[in-house]
Design an enzyme around this catalytic site. Structure first.
Site, PDB file in Angstrom:
ATOM      1  N   GLU B  52       0.833  -1.212   0.000  1.00 43.05           N
ATOM      2  CA  GLU B  52       0.000   0.000   0.000  1.00 43.05           C
ATOM      3  C   GLU B  52       0.873   1.271   0.000  1.00 43.05           C
ATOM      4  O   GLU B  52       1.839   1.361   0.764  1.00 43.05           O
ATOM      5  CB  GLU B  52      -0.862  -0.020   1.275  1.00 43.05           C
ATOM      6  CG  GLU B  52      -1.782   1.185   1.428  1.00 43.05           C
ATOM      7  CD  GLU B  52      -2.618   1.114   2.705  1.00 43.05           C
ATOM      8  OE1 GLU B  52      -2.309   0.286   3.593  1.00 43.05           O
ATOM      9  OE2 GLU B  52      -3.583   1.895   2.803  1.00 43.05           O
ATOM     10  N   LYS B 119      -9.090   2.781  -2.503  1.00 51.14           N
ATOM     11  CA  LYS B 119      -9.403   2.119  -1.225  1.00 51.14           C
ATOM     12  C   LYS B 119     -10.754   2.599  -0.702  1.00 51.14           C
ATOM     13  O   LYS B 119     -11.023   3.800  -0.682  1.00 51.14           O
ATOM     14  CB  LYS B 119      -8.297   2.456  -0.228  1.00 51.14           C
ATOM     15  CG  LYS B 119      -8.399   1.771   1.125  1.00 51.14           C
ATOM     16  CD  LYS B 119      -7.175   2.143   1.983  1.00 51.14           C
ATOM     17  CE  LYS B 119      -7.126   1.408   3.302  1.00 51.14           C
ATOM     18  NZ  LYS B 119      -5.905   1.747   4.076  1.00 51.14           N
ATOM     19  N   CYS B 155      -5.530  -2.972   2.021  1.00 50.56           N
ATOM     20  CA  CYS B 155      -5.408  -3.030   3.486  1.00 50.56           C
ATOM     21  C   CYS B 155      -6.755  -3.125   4.212  1.00 50.56           C
ATOM     22  O   CYS B 155      -7.406  -4.160   4.144  1.00 50.56           O
ATOM     23  CB  CYS B 155      -4.592  -1.836   3.955  1.00 50.56           C
ATOM     24  SG  CYS B 155      -3.793  -2.090   5.566  1.00 50.56           S
ATOM     25  N   SER B 181       0.428  -2.823   7.092  1.00 47.22           N
ATOM     26  CA  SER B 181      -0.168  -3.297   8.343  1.00 47.22           C
ATOM     27  C   SER B 181       0.903  -3.382   9.407  1.00 47.22           C
ATOM     28  O   SER B 181       1.781  -4.237   9.356  1.00 47.22           O
ATOM     29  CB  SER B 181      -0.804  -4.673   8.106  1.00 47.22           C
ATOM     30  OG  SER B 181      -1.320  -5.187   9.313  1.00 47.22           O
ATOM     31  N   ASN B 376      15.246  13.568  40.689  1.00 47.68           N
ATOM     32  CA  ASN B 376      15.168  14.019  39.301  1.00 47.68           C
ATOM     33  C   ASN B 376      16.473  14.674  38.851  1.00 47.68           C
ATOM     34  O   ASN B 376      16.873  14.546  37.693  1.00 47.68           O
ATOM     35  CB  ASN B 376      14.021  15.024  39.132  1.00 47.68           C
ATOM     36  CG  ASN B 376      12.660  14.344  39.192  1.00 47.68           C
ATOM     37  OD1 ASN B 376      12.528  13.162  38.913  1.00 47.68           O
ATOM     38  ND2 ASN B 376      11.644  15.100  39.568  1.00 47.68           N
ATOM     39  N   THR B 400      15.887   4.162  27.561  1.00 45.22           N
ATOM     40  CA  THR B 400      15.836   2.790  28.078  1.00 45.22           C
ATOM     41  C   THR B 400      14.571   2.473  28.881  1.00 45.22           C
ATOM     42  O   THR B 400      14.419   1.344  29.338  1.00 45.22           O
ATOM     43  CB  THR B 400      17.067   2.529  28.979  1.00 45.22           C
ATOM     44  OG1 THR B 400      17.078   3.517  30.016  1.00 45.22           O
ATOM     45  CG2 THR B 400      18.349   2.612  28.189  1.00 45.22           C
TER      46      THR B 400
END
Lengths: 552, 552
Positions: B52, B119, B155, B181, B376, B400
């Site tokens: 697509e 589509k 799709c 997708s 912090n 992370t």
């Protein structure tokens, strides 16, 4: 039996709803109804009109997907019904039927719902995502009120011809349009022209009610109004304030007590939008106050004025964080600005932590030349300092950058970009100058001292991150830069098309490339007031990973 | 004249397109066509099918609003036409007609376009915004190819019944479905079941071609396949890799050379998705490498493994930034992890800059008790250090943090949240443990040493920002937390409904409140791989200013 036709009054209830706060919004609705009743003369039938999705606030975003929404709405609408004793109430709310959600306007009278209308035109462009949530209605709605036929529409419907024409065709003598229409520069005039044309074309008076207040990046400017059948704008509610404006109509629906709109000047309108956006973000999120970095430059000076106008000087703290490139003029000006506004002012130099970082990184950086790393490090030491004050005191950091900088990436991520909210995010630099002059003139007109020192407005802007640095060393002059940016961002023009407007090829190529490369910074920027028809929030959804060549 | 029916071959061209890079995408298309021709046996007619919007990549977002798009597409499609000599090419592209934009699939043959299909079902939910750009098509498309009738869908069409049923009714003997997708956990099985059911119900073989590769938060997992008329899945292209899979059909469109799909294990599929997301973000944005903070904890250990698997150990640098609360175990484990993967490893203590900040802020903080501000500040000293290395070396900081932390806000904005991309943003902590064991088992199965030390997986997680701190002091155990989060975030359940599942009332109330309060942090978080059906990117659009009470 045809009810007798009497004089009627419509209250434009322009309220500052909070997204998701159904109980709080019901309280605002209840107070407005009580106030309208108290203001109305007893011989006139009364209708109180609230804005689009008033019960949940606009835009509710993915709160609309929560399964308990419908139950909450059923409970809330029972209260609306109870409030409609002796009057007519028009209110907006989300409503689910057979698994489909509608953006609804409903009419209650003496405890009963007498009409409901599902919005037909669902905006799914700019900042709007209504087709993510709602199914479009298909029916025109005209209900009888005091012998009159009244049509009902919601916001975007009025920007199209067929909902108006079909309401008229269905017999409407008066059209109600409930809105959540966010401000952008020039929008008010657009609304006036649009509705004036509809009214004239269809010989149909229209009541336009808008929400007021800030909700994250959007500021709803209110300015609700009525347009009569000849297209004249009457009875305009204040911009940027909650208001309850009663409009009286005679038996033929001629406006009785309207006065022509007196719109604010463009600069006043923009400035007040910025103030309202900041105020509502602070108050609705319950921050104790605002802390910001004052550099001696014009962006932070204007941002400070906005902060003080938003929540008052006692809740604002300004911090000057000098380094070896900070000029004595900047030191003096920052102090003048803080003093002029009467805010708490601190000087916290960043040399110690800057040196500590550089010493620790000595091996890591060995053999590598100084570059923007060292400039970013200065900005980040300042960012960490502001955030520490923010955490310790519950003050929100108000970011001071402008749209020109955010566009080309002349801002340090996690440095001067730290903050919960940004006042000038959608304000180009040239407009920063104009707004600064506007604020000084406002002070002068009120007999107050200059807020922003004249030389802060006139001297060449500098980030002061390197010796004798000025912004326009690396960028075209702001007068040029801002025009290129506007063509590229708001206008979606290609590089070639902008060059064809008369700009230097190298400027256009460089500036548009910087815009494309800075998408990753903007993605991590705080939200800020949307001021234009294409802000850097939900308005402009660009990929970060992006191979598009701006060229032709 | 009816063409004679011969044996045919369809090449599923599963390519890694880059959004916006039309020239680059055309090169991929050209190479795949050449490769398919080379692989095909000369007696079989060949069709090459791309995914697509292949020409512009998916999702192009607001690039679709650029005025030069149509001109660029016209130029690109001329090249596609030129490439179709002697074969049939199916490709997706945006196309404007009478001011409306369509999400189009086109068919070229011997230099001529022989079919085009717009589509019909435009997704405007989860991460998708297609109604922002496209107008839905209304027509079924069936074209003739080598004596067969071939239907064409795009799709989302295949997730509904009518486009399939109407293709069959229009005579289709084979259905082509081109996709973009994105992966989320469990999606592959959903696709198999869906298409298998369609195929059986309509006795219709279906060719499913998907894009592969990472594009910002989305990872397209490829895994293109063919399902025969009895619903069996055949000829599956690899997951997470570019692939060109030729499927031969006989004269009756029976599959000749398919083999049953052998899907990866769920953990392998998830892990490989994370690796592909990181790799493509780094490579498509041309970063020199990755730098990350290694704390000795499990999140950074797993992130390091993903980084190395994505771009190789020579382009990854790990930095341990100890403070007085860093345990000796963490110091040892971080070193073990870096050594096991063979990456560059530095130790840069944060005490000097932490102390410099605290000393400078001494007056400002006087009389105020220590709180999370100091925690912090540690995280932010680390963030600034990583960003300095990033700026100096052109390495991107890979964040992370995991989804559990991002959900409840146990992450420091501008601290451990700094970075350009986040591998684990949509991975709950319990899954982090599972993936770590998976990666160790993979190493073991390849005769390699342990990548993540066993005790890093088994010891109680700690942010080590205060003495003897462990995460579960302040939060329910992760096994409980993750379930509550999944019910609240993915399931949209209310507090009461989650409590009714058997969780402690105070846990549910506290956790859901933390989720709501942390929206502002998530808004400034780096993009990261979407792994679930509701990630913290475009999937979940919540207001920051939000008065919704999660309660009932």
């Amino acid at each position: 039996m045809q009810p007798s036709i009497r004089q009627v009054s419509i209250a434009l209830a322009q309220a500052n709803f909070k997204v998701g706060d159904i109980d709080g919004n019901l309280e605002l609705i209840s107070s407005a109804i009580a106030a309208a009743k108290a203001k109305n003369s007893p011989d006139k039938a009364l209708m109180v009109v609230f804005s689009e999705l008033a019960l949940i606030g606009y835009p509710p975003e993915d709160l609309l997907l929560r399964p308990s929404l419908q139950h909450r709405m059923e409970t809330a609408l029972q209260q609306v019904a109870n409030l409609s004793a002796g009057i007519t109430v028009v209110v907006g709310y989300p409503w689910s039927e057979k698994g489909q959600l509608f953006n609804m306007a409903g009419v209650w009278q003496n405890g009963e719902q007498v009409a409901q209308y599902a919005k037909r035109c669902l905006p799914n462009f700019q900042v709007f995502d209504e087709q993510r949530y709602f199914t479009a209605g298909t029916e025109t709605c005209v209900f009888e009120w005091q012998g009159h036929q009244v049509g009902l529409t919601v916001c975007e419907d009025i920007w199209h011809e067929h909902p108006v024409a079909e309401s008229k065709a269905a017999g409407a003598e008066l059209l109600i349009n409930i809105n959540a229409s966010p401000f952008h520069s020039g929008k008010l005039q657009q609304r006036y022209e649009l509705l004036s044309n509809h009214a004239k074309r269809h010989q149909l008076p229209i009541v336009y009610v808008n929400q007021v207040g800030g909700q994250d990046e959007l500021v709803f400017d209110g300015a609700s109004f009525v347009v009569d059948a000849s297209g004249d704008i009457f009875a305009t509610a204040a911009e940027h304030e909650s208001a309850l404006t009663l409009v009286d109509f005679d038996e033929s629906l001629n406006i009785q007590n309207g006065q022509k709109a007196l719109a604010k000047s463009e600069l006043a309108s923009i400035y007040d939008t910025l103030v309202l956006g900041v105020r509502d973000y602070i108050e609705k999120n319950r921050f104790k106050g605002i802390v910001l970095g004052l550099s001696g430059g014009i962006d932070s000076a204007l941002t400070l004025a906005i902060a003080v106008d938003a929540i008052g000087k006692d809740r604002v703290e300004a911090v000057m964080m000098p380094f070896k490139y900070t000029s004595s003029m900047s030191m003096e000006d920052a102090k003048l600005e803080a003093d002029a506004l009467g805010v708490s002012y601190k000087i916290l130099p960043i040399e110690p932590m800057y040196d500590a970082f550089m010493l620790t990184l000595e091996d890591e950086f060995s053999g590598l030349a100084p570059d923007t790393t060292e400039e970013n490090l200065q900005a980040r030491c300042r960012g960490v300092m502001l955030m520490a004050i923010s955490n310790k005191k519950g003050f929100m950091v108000l970011t001071t950058g402008n749209k020109s900088e955010m566009a080309v990436g002349y801002a340090t991520l996690y440095g001067d970009m730290v903050g919960g909210y940004s006042a000038l995010k959608d304000v180009y630099k040239i407009l920063v100058f104009k707004l600064s002059r506007y604020r000084n003139e406002l002070a002068a007109s009120q007999g107050e001292a200059e807020i922003i020192p004249e030389r802060v407005i006139t001297r060449p802007p500098s980030a002061e991150l390197a010796p004798d640095q000025v912004d326009e060393d690396n960028l075209p002059p702001y007068a040029i830069l801002d025009q290129i940016l506007e063509y590229y961002i708001e206008g979606d023009l290609s590089v070639d098309a902008i060059i064809a407007k008369g700009f230097a090829s190298e400027d256009v190529t460089r500036v548009t490339r910087l815009v494309d490369l800075s998408e990753y910074k903007r993605r991590q920027a705080p939200v800020g007031v949307r001021m234009t028809a294409r802000g850097f929030g939900r308005d402009r959804r660009y990929p970060i990973t992006n191979g598009w060549k701006a060229g032709s």
